[in-house]
Design a protein around this motif. Structure first.
Motif, PDB file in Angstrom:
ATOM      1  N   LYS A 109       0.824  -1.210   0.000  1.00  0.00           N
ATOM      2  CA  LYS A 109       0.000   0.000   0.000  1.00  0.00           C
ATOM      3  C   LYS A 109       0.860   1.262   0.000  1.00  0.00           C
ATOM      4  CE  LYS A 109      -0.746   0.936   4.942  1.00  0.00           C
ATOM      5  NZ  LYS A 109      -1.750   1.098   6.006  1.00  0.00           N
ATOM      6  N   TYR A 110       2.138   1.114   0.334  1.00  0.00           N
ATOM      7  CA  TYR A 110       3.038   2.264   0.363  1.00  0.00           C
ATOM      8  C   TYR A 110       3.753   2.490  -0.969  1.00  0.00           C
ATOM      9  CZ  TYR A 110       2.344   2.121   5.418  1.00  0.00           C
ATOM     10  OH  TYR A 110       1.792   2.137   6.678  1.00  0.00           O
ATOM     11  N   GLN A 111       3.374   1.738  -1.978  1.00  0.00           N
ATOM     12  CA  GLN A 111       3.979   1.905  -3.302  1.00  0.00           C
ATOM     13  C   GLN A 111       3.803   3.341  -3.785  1.00  0.00           C
ATOM     14  OE1 GLN A 111       5.524  -0.738  -5.192  1.00  0.00           O
ATOM     15  NE2 GLN A 111       6.272   1.017  -6.344  1.00  0.00           N
ATOM     16  N   GLY A 112       4.883   3.974  -4.211  1.00  0.00           N
ATOM     17  CA  GLY A 112       4.821   5.335  -4.727  1.00  0.00           C
ATOM     18  C   GLY A 112       4.866   6.406  -3.658  1.00  0.00           C
ATOM     19  N   MET A 113       4.929   6.027  -2.381  1.00  0.00           N
ATOM     20  CA  MET A 113       4.971   7.005  -1.298  1.00  0.00           C
ATOM     21  C   MET A 113       6.409   7.212  -0.833  1.00  0.00           C
ATOM     22  SD  MET A 113       1.618   5.733   0.910  1.00  0.00           S
ATOM     23  CE  MET A 113       1.817   7.004   2.175  1.00  0.00           C
ATOM     24  N   SER A 114       6.698   8.429  -0.373  1.00  0.00           N
ATOM     25  CA  SER A 114       8.016   8.727   0.166  1.00  0.00           C
ATOM     26  C   SER A 114       8.092   8.265   1.612  1.00  0.00           C
ATOM     27  CB  SER A 114       8.285  10.232   0.096  1.00  0.00           C
ATOM     28  OG  SER A 114       7.410  10.927   0.982  1.00  0.00           O
ATOM     29  N   THR A 115       9.290   8.296   2.173  1.00  0.00           N
ATOM     30  CA  THR A 115       9.459   7.901   3.575  1.00  0.00           C
ATOM     31  C   THR A 115       8.621   8.776   4.498  1.00  0.00           C
ATOM     32  OG1 THR A 115      11.724   7.173   3.115  1.00  0.00           O
ATOM     33  CG2 THR A 115      11.139   7.507   5.413  1.00  0.00           C
ATOM     34  N   MET A 116       8.603  10.099   4.251  1.00  0.00           N
ATOM     35  CA  MET A 116       7.840  10.998   5.097  1.00  0.00           C
ATOM     36  C   MET A 116       6.340  10.767   4.951  1.00  0.00           C
ATOM     37  SD  MET A 116       9.733  12.632   7.093  1.00  0.00           S
ATOM     38  CE  MET A 116       8.409  13.638   7.757  1.00  0.00           C
ATOM     39  N   GLN A 117       5.876  10.437   3.761  1.00  0.00           N
ATOM     40  CA  GLN A 117       4.456  10.137   3.569  1.00  0.00           C
ATOM     41  C   GLN A 117       4.066   8.883   4.340  1.00  0.00           C
ATOM     42  OE1 GLN A 117       4.518  10.094  -0.758  1.00  0.00           O
ATOM     43  NE2 GLN A 117       3.348  12.003  -0.856  1.00  0.00           N
ATOM     44  N   ILE A 118       4.943   7.890   4.316  1.00  0.00           N
ATOM     45  CA  ILE A 118       4.693   6.671   5.091  1.00  0.00           C
ATOM     46  C   ILE A 118       4.698   6.993   6.580  1.00  0.00           C
ATOM     47  CG2 ILE A 118       5.542   4.358   5.638  1.00  0.00           C
ATOM     48  CD1 ILE A 118       6.821   4.286   2.845  1.00  0.00           C
ATOM     49  N   TYR A 119       5.624   7.853   6.995  1.00  0.00           N
ATOM     50  CA  TYR A 119       5.716   8.256   8.408  1.00  0.00           C
ATOM     51  C   TYR A 119       4.424   8.926   8.861  1.00  0.00           C
ATOM     52  CZ  TYR A 119       7.285  10.925  12.518  1.00  0.00           C
ATOM     53  OH  TYR A 119       7.397  11.484  13.775  1.00  0.00           O
ATOM     54  N   HIS A 120       3.887   9.830   8.057  1.00  0.00           N
ATOM     55  CA  HIS A 120       2.645  10.513   8.415  1.00  0.00           C
ATOM     56  C   HIS A 120       1.476   9.525   8.466  1.00  0.00           C
ATOM     57  CE1 HIS A 120       4.615  14.286   8.433  1.00  0.00           C
ATOM     58  NE2 HIS A 120       4.738  14.413   7.128  1.00  0.00           N
TER      59      HIS A 120
END
Length: 238
Positions: A109-120
């Motif tokens: 589900k985190y495909q295409g997301m940055s580390t910070m987007q995943i963190y949020h």
């Protein structure tokens, strides 16, 4: 050696060569602070050769993406940011065809997301406390007493630039992750303000004074004479 045998890994190998590998039984699995990678020998022996390569790459990418510095400078939740970094890196490695150790965090589900987007996302939907308590952080914020976060950040940037240069010299610049390619471009070719670019352009055509900074080539090598050039600009009306 196995990593060097894999295709498109010049950047990772060059970066790994700048990190000190240490055996440490106090580390549960593996960890890095941007200068060293500590590995638990018992955990290492449980990995097959493919998982071991994935483990080494995982720690190298924590350094390359500056996860250690970002966690310190922005005062982020250590465990959650470490989880975000692990998810981002493991997804990156699996998409590249590498194998990660069993139990590594991974979610499509985190495909295409940055580390910070995943963190949020993890901040909004945090794992249950028992899971967080058992989570082993492999981003170490342990910085030598004689260094500041700025010093460590500069050291990591220098290592990344050298590794990227080595990859380019080996015709393997594609091994540098796209996210890092953009950052390297910003560091090596910083964008100048429009007024500076305009001034540099306009001063090329100024000829209202003489300067020895640009010798007249027509008289060389016999004479060293000035050319018409000036850094001062007259009035410009738009």
């Amino acid at each position: 050696i196995r990593l060097m045998e894999a295709p498109e890994t010049t950047f990772f190998c060059a970066l790994l060569a700048n990190l000190r590998i240490q055996i440490d039984e106090e580390v549960t699995t593996a960890a890095t602070n941007g200068q060293w990678i500590k590995m638990n020998p018992h955990f290492v022996l449980k990995q097959n050769k493919h998982q071991l390569v994935g483990l080494m790459l995982h720690e190298v990418l924590h350094v390359a993406f500056e996860h250690i510095i970002r966690c310190i400078e922005h005062e982020l939740n250590h465990a959650l940011f470490n989880m975000a970094g692990d998810c981002y890196i493991n997804l990156f490695l699996i998409n590249k065809g590498f194998v990660i150790p069993d139990g590594g965090l991974f979610d499509r589900k985190y495909q295409g997301m940055s580390t910070m987007q995943i963190y949020h996302d993890l901040q909004k939907n945090p794992p249950p406390p028992p899971q967080q308590a058992k989570y082993d952080c492999d981003i170490s914020t342990e910085i030598p007493d004689d260094m500041t976060p700025e010093d460590l950040s500069q050291e990591i940037v220098d290592m990344v630039l050298k590794a990227a240069m080595q990859a380019e010299m080996s015709d393997d610049y594609g091994s540098v992750p796209a996210e890092l390619q953009r950052k390297i471009e910003e560091v090596t070719n910083p964008k100048l303000p429009w007024n500076v670019i305009l001034m540099n352009y306009m001063t090329e055509y100024l000829q209202d004074d003489y300067s020895m900074r640009r010798p007249n080539r027509r008289f060389q090598p016999d004479w060293y004479l000035p050319t018409q050039y000036s850094e001062a600009m007259g009035e410009i009306v738009s």
